[in-house]
Design a protein around this motif. Structure first.
Motif, short mmCIF file in Angstrom:
data_model
loop_
_atom_site.label_atom_id
_atom_site.label_comp_id
_atom_site.label_asym_id
_atom_site.label_seq_id
_atom_site.Cartn_x
_atom_site.Cartn_y
_atom_site.Cartn_z
N MET A 8 -7.93 -49.18 6.52
CA MET A 8 -7.55 -49.31 8.45
C MET A 8 -6.21 -49.48 8.73
O MET A 8 -5.19 -49.09 8.34
CB MET A 8 -8.03 -51.35 8.11
CG MET A 8 -7.83 -51.37 9.61
SD MET A 8 -7.48 -53.40 9.32
CE MET A 8 -9.35 -54.00 10.70
N GLU A 9 -6.56 -48.43 9.88
CA GLU A 9 -5.32 -48.62 10.91
C GLU A 9 -4.70 -49.66 11.63
O GLU A 9 -5.10 -50.45 11.69
CB GLU A 9 -5.01 -47.21 12.19
CG GLU A 9 -4.34 -47.09 12.36
CD GLU A 9 -4.62 -46.16 13.28
OE1 GLU A 9 -3.73 -45.52 14.87
OE2 GLU A 9 -5.52 -44.73 13.15
N ALA A 10 -3.21 -49.90 11.14
CA ALA A 10 -2.32 -51.11 11.43
C ALA A 10 -1.96 -51.03 12.87
O ALA A 10 -2.51 -50.16 13.36
CB ALA A 10 -1.10 -51.06 10.76
N SER A 11 -2.54 -52.08 13.26
CA SER A 11 -2.34 -51.85 14.98
C SER A 11 -0.63 -52.65 15.29
O SER A 11 -0.09 -52.42 14.64
CB SER A 11 -2.96 -52.73 15.65
OG SER A 11 -1.96 -54.47 15.88
N LEU A 12 -0.14 -51.84 16.40
CA LEU A 12 1.00 -51.93 16.89
C LEU A 12 1.28 -53.30 17.00
O LEU A 12 3.04 -53.29 16.39
CB LEU A 12 1.17 -51.01 18.67
CG LEU A 12 2.49 -51.06 19.13
CD1 LEU A 12 3.79 -50.67 17.94
CD2 LEU A 12 2.53 -50.51 20.00
N MET A 13 0.27 -54.24 17.09
CA MET A 13 1.03 -55.57 17.08
C MET A 13 1.30 -56.20 15.85
O MET A 13 2.33 -56.85 15.51
CB MET A 13 -0.22 -56.15 17.70
CG MET A 13 0.54 -57.51 18.18
SD MET A 13 1.65 -57.97 18.72
CE MET A 13 1.25 -58.03 20.58
N SER A 14 0.72 -55.93 14.93
CA SER A 14 1.22 -55.99 13.61
C SER A 14 2.47 -55.37 13.34
O SER A 14 2.88 -56.08 12.71
CB SER A 14 -0.11 -55.67 12.51
OG SER A 14 -1.66 -55.58 12.78
N TRP A 15 2.71 -54.13 13.64
CA TRP A 15 4.19 -53.79 13.49
C TRP A 15 5.41 -55.05 13.88
O TRP A 15 6.42 -54.75 13.44
CB TRP A 15 3.76 -52.45 13.30
CG TRP A 15 3.58 -51.51 12.32
CD1 TRP A 15 2.30 -51.07 12.29
CD2 TRP A 15 4.21 -51.43 11.27
NE1 TRP A 15 1.86 -50.47 10.99
CE2 TRP A 15 3.37 -51.05 10.39
CE3 TRP A 15 5.09 -51.50 10.71
CZ2 TRP A 15 3.28 -50.53 8.86
CZ3 TRP A 15 5.45 -51.34 9.04
CH2 TRP A 15 4.35 -50.91 8.47
N VAL A 16 4.59 -54.52 15.50
CA VAL A 16 5.62 -55.45 16.30
C VAL A 16 5.88 -56.86 15.30
O VAL A 16 7.37 -57.06 14.99
CB VAL A 16 5.40 -55.23 17.72
CG1 VAL A 16 6.23 -56.28 18.74
CG2 VAL A 16 5.71 -54.20 18.71
N ILE A 17 4.83 -57.52 14.97
CA ILE A 17 5.07 -59.28 14.60
C ILE A 17 6.11 -58.75 13.50
O ILE A 17 6.92 -60.04 12.89
CB ILE A 17 3.53 -59.65 14.36
CG1 ILE A 17 3.17 -59.42 15.33
CG2 ILE A 17 3.69 -60.96 13.88
CD1 ILE A 17 2.88 -60.63 16.12
N LEU A 18 5.85 -57.75 12.48
CA LEU A 18 6.19 -57.58 11.56
C LEU A 18 7.74 -57.92 11.62
O LEU A 18 8.66 -58.01 10.77
CB LEU A 18 5.76 -57.10 10.63
CG LEU A 18 6.07 -55.80 9.17
CD1 LEU A 18 5.99 -57.01 8.29
CD2 LEU A 18 6.10 -55.12 8.79
N VAL A 19 8.49 -56.95 12.33
CA VAL A 19 10.00 -56.37 12.89
C VAL A 19 10.50 -57.67 13.12
O VAL A 19 11.47 -58.38 12.71
CB VAL A 19 9.69 -54.95 13.77
CG1 VAL A 19 11.25 -55.70 13.80
CG2 VAL A 19 9.25 -54.31 13.41
N LEU A 20 9.54 -58.75 14.11
CA LEU A 20 10.23 -59.64 14.56
C LEU A 20 10.07 -60.90 13.49
O LEU A 20 11.06 -61.51 13.37
CB LEU A 20 9.40 -59.95 15.23
CG LEU A 20 9.29 -59.43 17.00
CD1 LEU A 20 8.04 -60.04 17.78
CD2 LEU A 20 10.61 -59.47 17.22
N SER A 21 9.15 -60.91 12.34
CA SER A 21 9.12 -61.51 11.06
C SER A 21 10.35 -61.66 10.54
O SER A 21 10.92 -62.40 9.92
CB SER A 21 8.13 -61.74 10.35
OG SER A 21 7.15 -61.27 11.37
N GLY A 22 10.94 -59.93 10.28
CA GLY A 22 11.89 -59.87 9.53
C GLY A 22 13.20 -59.83 10.27
O GLY A 22 14.35 -60.80 9.66
N VAL A 23 13.11 -59.63 11.04
CA VAL A 23 14.22 -60.43 12.17
C VAL A 23 14.54 -62.10 12.01
O VAL A 23 15.18 -62.27 11.13
CB VAL A 23 14.89 -60.61 13.25
CG1 VAL A 23 15.06 -61.09 14.22
CG2 VAL A 23 14.40 -58.61 13.87
#
Length: 111
Positions: free
Chosen positions: A1-16
């Motif tokens: 399943m291709e990850a959505s852009l929103m999932s990556w944005v949320i992941l980066v913000l969670s890393g911050v």
């Protein structure tokens, strides 16, 4: 399943937010200071929640590595900027290498 852009944005913000809670944890002095402890708790819950949300679309290994990499790099960078840890070119190059590895995971992971 291709990850959505929103999932990556949320992941980066969670890393911050991981960097925020890690820094606040250090400033809480063993949970003896109220506001750093509150910031730690709020950032921890939000960071973990975001990581869990992102992992619906991004594999566990990739999501966790990216989350930890972003959090670790920002935590050390913040400490160097504020003078809590010494700055050196070698440390900066190592952080850039870490960030490069995180980006590489995204690029070759196929997600």
């Amino acid at each position: 399943m291709e990850a959505s852009l929103m999932s990556w944005v949320i992941l980066v913000l969670s890393g911050v937010l991981e960097a925020v809670w890690a820094t606040a944890l250090g400033k809480s002095e063993g949970f003896t200071k109220l506001w750093p402890t509150v910031v730690f708790g709020v950032a921890l819950v939000a960071s973990m929640g975001g990581l869990a949300w992102a992992m619906r679309d991004i594999s566990t290994g990739t999501a966790y590595a990216v989350w930890v990499g972003i959090g670790a790099a920002l935590t050390v960078a913040y400490a160097m900027i504020t003078g809590a840890e010494p700055f050196s070119i070698v440390r900066m190059l190592l952080l850039l290498g870490l960030v490069g590895c995180v980006i590489g995971l995204k690029l070759v992971g196929g997600e």
